[in-house]
Design a protein around this motif. Structure first.
Motif, PDB file in Angstrom:
ATOM      1  N   LEU B 110     -45.434 -12.358  21.369  1.00 51.78           N
ATOM      2  CA  LEU B 110     -44.313 -12.476  22.014  1.00 51.78           C
ATOM      3  C   LEU B 110     -43.084 -12.875  21.148  1.00 51.78           C
ATOM      4  CD1 LEU B 110     -45.501 -14.910  24.702  1.00 51.78           C
ATOM      5  CD2 LEU B 110     -45.226 -12.615  24.940  1.00 51.78           C
ATOM      6  N   GLN B 111     -41.966 -12.768  21.663  1.00 55.35           N
ATOM      7  CA  GLN B 111     -40.677 -13.388  20.709  1.00 55.35           C
ATOM      8  C   GLN B 111     -40.838 -14.688  20.368  1.00 55.35           C
ATOM      9  OE1 GLN B 111     -40.138 -11.829  23.774  1.00 55.35           O
ATOM     10  NE2 GLN B 111     -38.833 -10.238  23.826  1.00 55.35           N
ATOM     11  N   GLY B 112     -40.407 -14.835  19.052  1.00 51.65           N
ATOM     12  CA  GLY B 112     -40.328 -16.363  18.613  1.00 51.65           C
ATOM     13  C   GLY B 112     -41.894 -16.905  18.387  1.00 51.65           C
ATOM     14  N   ARG B 142     -34.521  -6.802  17.156  1.00 50.39           N
ATOM     15  CA  ARG B 142     -33.843  -8.137  16.879  1.00 50.39           C
ATOM     16  C   ARG B 142     -32.976  -8.111  15.753  1.00 50.39           C
ATOM     17  NH1 ARG B 142     -35.444 -12.887  13.799  1.00 50.39           N
ATOM     18  NH2 ARG B 142     -37.217 -12.044  13.458  1.00 50.39           N
TER      19      ARG B 142
END
Lengths: 306, 456
Positions: B110-112, B142
């Motif tokens: 996932l993002q982050g 990103r």
């Protein structure tokens, strides 16, 4: 307004599917309200990251209400639960106060929650409203974080105050306030490096930024927003608590709500801490950042529109 | 977290009344299991996983003979601990290396979650093992993600392959393989963009990277703070890509990391590495037993010992122990201790690893100020060798001189002397405690709790 509501509903689809549909499935076909049903309700809440304590409390309140109002029809439980959730979330939305010139907003949070993206969305939104927005690249620690904010700045069309990587973030903040004053900006949004809340030296760095801001402009920062990833579990509480102690939060931003079936952590935070949720991120598009309106949220969660 | 502190202790209290009974009964266990359930849920272990787990522990715990030496509480704790370790699987932190290099490793999540940072850390880790890694920037979405990897590669002196953001990640991955062959790099680490597991378009992209470069190892990067959804995320990534391993990041935070259990339970993939900090070398092989202890609030003793071992000079440590026993512990030793502590890394991290520290109320609010340690060091360094060995001779004029020499105040010098006295006493207590068995740690009830000057 309808379009807005639908968008919100859409973003919350997964949360709704998880919690509300589960509750509905639980109560339909049942003929009586018994302990088993309560247990299953409690589990549905826990599965939505509401947290064990808050879930137990919620179910306890339900029990009391059912007893008081002598309810025997399980299908009425859903409405009762919605009421209880709305009660926990509180009635009034608390908007960000943009009354100062410039209004200084400090954005904090642990690593990877979406601080920089949130800043871009906020900048976009306030610029759309005709305000003059300035950004400060206060994450001088992470590789290429400054570039990341700068790219967003270009996309949104707002200026970014930056120093070199490795510079003192307080110095960036100080310069940014001076720049915001001389350029007569309406809003200054300051990015900070992601930091885990149990690292005291990093939390001290935040307190320093706070002090420096107050010196640059008494009363600043006017808002300190903690960005929380909605996928986070019970640690979100710990984050809200400790960041709050270190810098005094005025609000929360809950991001990535579109990706998670959860978001129940909002309830846990509301029931245990006083910090209001001010914005929620419900998608990757620039305008997918919404004001958090507790009433709307509870309604959208249950998919009902007036 | 607070309510989670010390499940082990809670269990022991719940089951204390059983002392003297020969067997743990079903009713006793049921009560204990409620605590276990709550604790695991508070640690963000998925509800379904918790239910299965509790059922299994219950079965094992009922009818267990209570060993003479153990209280029933400890017995149940042991069962829970064992089962937790078992659930988390063995200790495999080996990557699937191809016999025909280059080995392709793909990181997804996932993002982050921390993919880019992990790619850099993994690169360093592999180089230390004599490999020649190539970092590949496949995150074209990103802003500045490519730049981030380049900066990290530059800092670590690791080559980074990128084709900008105008090329599809599939082509970048393909290009990287060719480049690696030409340059003689034997491991390729693909940094992919963060994505939601429900985003079909982006998940399809990962599938095409997979079918194009055929990674030998696909690792899911999971944030240790992830909540109940960890199960869905892991399950979805696993079903669509077929995972080989998991990296658990941000374990240096105060999250209990229950997500690890969920991910392991749902995918069956071993958790291979743990991210323990922002520094590039803060990637460690994953130890199920340690995370089990952490989840139980038993303290990460093993990690602490290992950390201490790698930094402490073994011989010096032995001498120190001797001194402690005789309690002729002087400022020279104190300085040595302080310097060793600095080498061992952030103090709050160390304290978190100590068992029972969470129990100490006094310690909960303690914060460590690394700067103060520097002051302590300066003060001791301003003492003459004689003063360091015989702190008793420190009278006013000496103190004034030391304060001047170290750029501190007499008050600070006095504080240090007081701390030193307390530390000496504490160490003496520790030494006396040996052989008397556990249970009465110094400051166990917050009383007489020592306070080093760098604790605020």
């Amino acid at each position: 307004m309808t379009g807005f509501f639908n968008r919100l509903k859409e973003g919350l689809t997964r949360t709704r599917q998880n919690l509300v549909d589960k509750v509905e499935a639980l109560v339909t076909g049942r003929t009586k309200i018994d302990d088993e049903l309560y247990d299953e309700l409690e589990e549905a809440l826990i599965s939505a990251d509401v947290g064990a304590e808050t879930s137990i409390e919620l179910v306890e309140r339900l029990r009391r209400k059912v007893k008081e109002q002598k309810i025997s029809d399980p299908s009425l439980l859903q409405g009762l639960l919605q009421e209880e959730i709305a009660a926990i979330l509180g009635g009034e939305a608390i908007p960000v106060n943009l009354g100062n010139q410039p209004t200084v907003i400090l954005i904090v949070g642990v690593n990877g929650v979406g601080k920089t993206t949130t800043i871009a969305k906020l900048a976009h939104r306030w610029k759309q409203e005709g305000r003059k927005v300035l950004l400060a690249a206060g994450d001088t620690f992470r590789a290429a974080a400054i570039d990341q904010l700068e790219i967003w700045g270009q996309r949104v069309g707002v200026e970014v105050i930056r120093h070199q990587e490795g510079a003192d973030p307080s110095a960036v903040a100080f310069d940014a306030v001076q720049a915001a004053k001389s350029r007569e900006s309406d809003v200054l949004i300051i990015d900070t490096a992601g930091r885990l809340h149990n690292k005291s030296h990093l939390m001290n760095e935040l307190s320093k930024i706070n002090r420096v801001l107050d010196r640059a402009m008494p009363g600043a920062p006017h808002e300190t927003l903690l960005v929380l990833d909605a996928t986070t579990g019970q640690n979100a509480l710990s984050q809200a608590r400790i960041f709050g102690e270190a810098v005094g939060l005025t609000g929360l931003v809950l991001t990535k709500l579109d990706g998670t079936a959860k978001g129940g952590v909002i309830l846990a935070i509301h029931s245990e801490l006083q910090t209001p949720v001010k914005f929620i991120g419900i998608g990757e598009k620039m305008d997918d950042l919404r004001d958090f309106d507790p009433g709307e949220f509870a309604k959208a969660l249950f998919g009902k529109e007036e | 977290m607070a309510m989670f502190e010390g499940l082990a202790e809670k269990l022991q209290n719940t089951l204390k009344k059983l002392r003297g009974k020969g067997k743990v009964t079903e009713a006793d266990v049921a009560e204990a299991m409620r605590e276990v359930r709550m604790a695991l849920l508070a640690a963000d272990v998925n509800l379904k996983v918790v239910k299965d787990f509790v059922a299994r522990v219950k079965e094992r715990a009922i009818g267990q003979d209570v060993l003479e030496s153990l209280t029933p509480g400890q017995q149940v704790v042991k069962v829970v601990h064992d089962e937790l370790i078992q659930l988390m699987g063995g200790t495999t932190s080996k990557l699937n290396m191809s016999s025909k290099p280059p080995t392709v490793v793909m990181l997804v999540g996932l993002q982050g979650a921390g993919k880019t940072t992990t790619v850099a850390k993994l690169g360093l880790y592999l180089r230390k093992q004599g490999r020649r890694p190539l970092l590949v920037a496949c995150d074209v979405y990103r802003p500045a993600a490519v730049k981030q990897l380049q900066v990290l590669g530059n800092q670590l002196d690791l080559p980074v392959f990128s084709m900008g953001t105008g090329v599809s990640p599939v082509d970048i991955a393909r290009g990287a393989t060719e480049y690696a062959v030409a340059q003689g790099r034997d491991v390729i680490l693909l940094d992919t963009a963060g994505r939601l597991h429900i985003n079909e378009e982006l998940m399809d992209e990962l599938k095409s990277i997979k079918s194009t470069v055929k990674p030998h190892e696909i690792m899911l990067v999971v944030d240790a703070m992830t909540g109940q959804d960890a199960v869905n995320v892991a399950d979805s990534f696993h079903k669509q890509l077929g995972l080989d391993g998991v990296v658990l990041t941000k374990l240096d935070g105060d999250a209990r990391g229950g997500a690890a259990l969920s991910v392991k339970a749902v995918t069956g993939c071993p958790i291979k590495f743990a991210g323990m900090g922002e520094k590039p070398d803060a990637l460690e092989p994953f130890h199920p037993d340690r995370l089990a202890s952490r989840i139980l609030g038993m303290g990460d003793v093993l990690s602490l010992i290992e950390k201490a071992q790698s930094t402490f000079d073994a011989k010096m440590a032995k001498e120190m122990e001797q001194k402690l026993r005789k309690s002729d512990f002087n400022f020279e030793d104190f300085l040595f201790q302080v310097q060793q502590m600095q080498k061992m890394g952030p103090l709050d991290q160390l304290v978190g690893m100590l068992p029972g520290m969470g129990k100490m109320k006094a310690l909960k609010d303690v914060q460590f100020d690394e700067k103060e340690i520097k002051h302590v060091e300066a003060i001791i360094l301003s003492m003459t060798p004689e003063e360091r060995q015989n702190p008793q001779i420190l009278k006013d004029s000496r103190k004034r001189r030391i304060a001047k020499g170290s750029g501190t105040s007499v008050q600070q010098v006095n504080n240090l002397i007081k701390t030193y006295e307390q530390t000496r006493k504490m160490f003496k207590q520790f030494a006396d405690m040996r052989g008397k068995g556990p249970g009465k740690g110094p400051g166990g009830k917050g009383k007489g709790m020592f306070k080093l000057p760098f604790m605020k």
